[in-house]
Design a protein around this motif. Structure first.
Motif, PDB file in Angstrom:
ATOM      1  N   ALA A  56      -4.346 -77.614 -25.314  1.00 39.44           N
ATOM      2  CA  ALA A  56      -5.057 -77.294 -26.548  1.00 39.44           C
ATOM      3  C   ALA A  56      -6.553 -77.089 -26.367  1.00 39.44           C
ATOM      4  O   ALA A  56      -7.175 -76.359 -27.126  1.00 39.44           O
ATOM      5  N   VAL A  57      -7.148 -77.719 -25.377  1.00 36.36           N
ATOM      6  CA  VAL A  57      -8.607 -77.725 -25.257  1.00 36.36           C
ATOM      7  C   VAL A  57      -9.013 -77.255 -23.868  1.00 36.36           C
ATOM      8  O   VAL A  57      -8.448 -77.713 -22.872  1.00 36.36           O
ATOM      9  N   PRO A  58     -10.007 -76.334 -23.784  1.00 39.32           N
ATOM     10  CA  PRO A  58     -10.515 -75.967 -22.467  1.00 39.32           C
ATOM     11  C   PRO A  58     -11.002 -77.217 -21.737  1.00 39.32           C
ATOM     12  O   PRO A  58     -11.596 -78.111 -22.340  1.00 39.32           O
ATOM     13  N   GLY A  59     -10.715 -77.308 -20.460  1.00 42.65           N
ATOM     14  CA  GLY A  59     -11.109 -78.473 -19.682  1.00 42.65           C
ATOM     15  C   GLY A  59      -9.982 -79.477 -19.512  1.00 42.65           C
ATOM     16  O   GLY A  59      -9.992 -80.269 -18.583  1.00 42.65           O
ATOM     17  N   HIS A  60      -8.997 -79.475 -20.441  1.00 34.79           N
ATOM     18  CA  HIS A  60      -7.813 -80.309 -20.232  1.00 34.79           C
ATOM     19  C   HIS A  60      -6.979 -79.630 -19.171  1.00 34.79           C
ATOM     20  O   HIS A  60      -6.992 -78.417 -19.028  1.00 34.79           O
ATOM     21  N   ARG A  61      -6.234 -80.403 -18.405  1.00 35.64           N
ATOM     22  CA  ARG A  61      -5.440 -79.811 -17.328  1.00 35.64           C
ATOM     23  C   ARG A  61      -4.002 -80.291 -17.408  1.00 35.64           C
ATOM     24  O   ARG A  61      -3.710 -81.328 -18.009  1.00 35.64           O
ATOM     25  N   VAL A  62      -3.112 -79.499 -16.794  1.00 34.42           N
ATOM     26  CA  VAL A  62      -1.701 -79.870 -16.737  1.00 34.42           C
ATOM     27  C   VAL A  62      -1.558 -80.975 -15.696  1.00 34.42           C
ATOM     28  O   VAL A  62      -2.059 -80.861 -14.576  1.00 34.42           O
ATOM     29  N   ALA A  63      -0.895 -82.052 -16.066  1.00 36.39           N
ATOM     30  CA  ALA A  63      -0.693 -83.183 -15.159  1.00 36.39           C
ATOM     31  C   ALA A  63       0.098 -82.747 -13.935  1.00 36.39           C
ATOM     32  O   ALA A  63       0.957 -81.869 -14.027  1.00 36.39           O
ATOM     33  N   ASP A  64      -0.201 -83.337 -12.785  1.00 33.35           N
ATOM     34  CA  ASP A  64       0.589 -83.075 -11.583  1.00 33.35           C
ATOM     35  C   ASP A  64       2.037 -83.430 -11.875  1.00 33.35           C
ATOM     36  O   ASP A  64       2.334 -84.537 -12.320  1.00 33.35           O
ATOM     37  N   GLY A  65       2.934 -82.497 -11.638  1.00 35.97           N
ATOM     38  CA  GLY A  65       4.347 -82.717 -11.957  1.00 35.97           C
ATOM     39  C   GLY A  65       4.632 -82.712 -13.439  1.00 35.97           C
ATOM     40  O   GLY A  65       5.715 -83.083 -13.854  1.00 35.97           O
ATOM     41  N   GLY A  66       3.683 -82.245 -14.249  1.00 39.96           N
ATOM     42  CA  GLY A  66       3.814 -82.284 -15.706  1.00 39.96           C
ATOM     43  C   GLY A  66       4.318 -81.005 -16.338  1.00 39.96           C
ATOM     44  O   GLY A  66       4.141 -80.809 -17.526  1.00 39.96           O
ATOM     45  N   ALA A  67       4.905 -80.104 -15.550  1.00 41.78           N
ATOM     46  CA  ALA A  67       5.468 -78.867 -16.102  1.00 41.78           C
ATOM     47  C   ALA A  67       6.970 -78.865 -15.859  1.00 41.78           C
ATOM     48  O   ALA A  67       7.436 -79.244 -14.787  1.00 41.78           O
ATOM     49  N   ASP A  68       7.720 -78.440 -16.874  1.00 40.91           N
ATOM     50  CA  ASP A  68       9.164 -78.475 -16.766  1.00 40.91           C
ATOM     51  C   ASP A  68       9.792 -77.424 -17.672  1.00 40.91           C
ATOM     52  O   ASP A  68       9.149 -76.934 -18.600  1.00 40.91           O
ATOM     53  N   MET A  69      11.049 -77.079 -17.405  1.00 41.20           N
ATOM     54  CA  MET A  69      11.854 -76.244 -18.280  1.00 41.20           C
ATOM     55  C   MET A  69      12.752 -77.193 -19.069  1.00 41.20           C
ATOM     56  O   MET A  69      13.383 -78.074 -18.478  1.00 41.20           O
ATOM     57  N   VAL A  70      12.801 -77.029 -20.388  1.00 41.06           N
ATOM     58  CA  VAL A  70      13.607 -77.918 -21.219  1.00 41.06           C
ATOM     59  C   VAL A  70      14.495 -77.092 -22.152  1.00 41.06           C
ATOM     60  O   VAL A  70      14.136 -75.983 -22.533  1.00 41.06           O
ATOM     61  N   PRO A  71      15.648 -77.634 -22.534  1.00 45.69           N
ATOM     62  CA  PRO A  71      16.480 -76.931 -23.517  1.00 45.69           C
ATOM     63  C   PRO A  71      15.728 -76.784 -24.837  1.00 45.69           C
ATOM     64  O   PRO A  71      14.989 -77.678 -25.236  1.00 45.69           O
ATOM     65  N   ALA A  72      15.913 -75.653 -25.471  1.00 51.07           N
ATOM     66  CA  ALA A  72      15.217 -75.415 -26.754  1.00 51.07           C
ATOM     67  C   ALA A  72      16.053 -75.875 -27.923  1.00 51.07           C
ATOM     68  O   ALA A  72      17.229 -75.951 -27.865  1.00 51.07           O
TER      69      ALA A  72
END
Length: 114
Positions: free
Chosen positions: A98-114
């Protein structure tokens, strides 16, 4: 867990959740079976400095899915979701912090069922 391994593990979970069998490959994999789907993910940076993550699948996964990311920022980590991709289509899902400067956590990206 490394993002590409997460892609394979999550895609396998999506296949089980849909009670179907889906063969998946990632770039590090060797020869894929005929008709196998391929899903890959990578980090992105938006024009305003927002961090994000994209997953793209060619061929259907058998279940509707979307990207989910955990963003690190004050006052605490938060989760954002990307657009939904229909399970019978190829597609790309992108989620943004949501905010510039925030970052995606290491290992914090995933594919999930919708």
């Amino acid at each position: 867990m490394r993002p590409l391994r997460r892609v394979a593990a999550t895609a396998a979970a999506l296949a089980v959740a849909s009670s179907g069998l889906v063969a998946l490959t990632v770039p590090a994999a060797s020869a894929a079976p005929a008709g196998a789907q391929s899903c890959v993910g990578w980090g992105v940076t938006g024009s305003g400095g927002h961090a994000g993550w994209e997953f793209q699948c060619t061929g259907g996964t058998g279940v509707d899915w979307r990207t989910a990311i955990v963003c690190l920022g004050a006052p605490q980590p938060y989760t954002h979701y990307g657009n939904i991709v229909k399970g019978n289509k190829s597609g790309k899902s992108t989620a943004w912090c949501a905010v510039p400067g925030h970052r995606v956590a290491d290992g914090g990206a995933d594919m999930v069922p919708a």
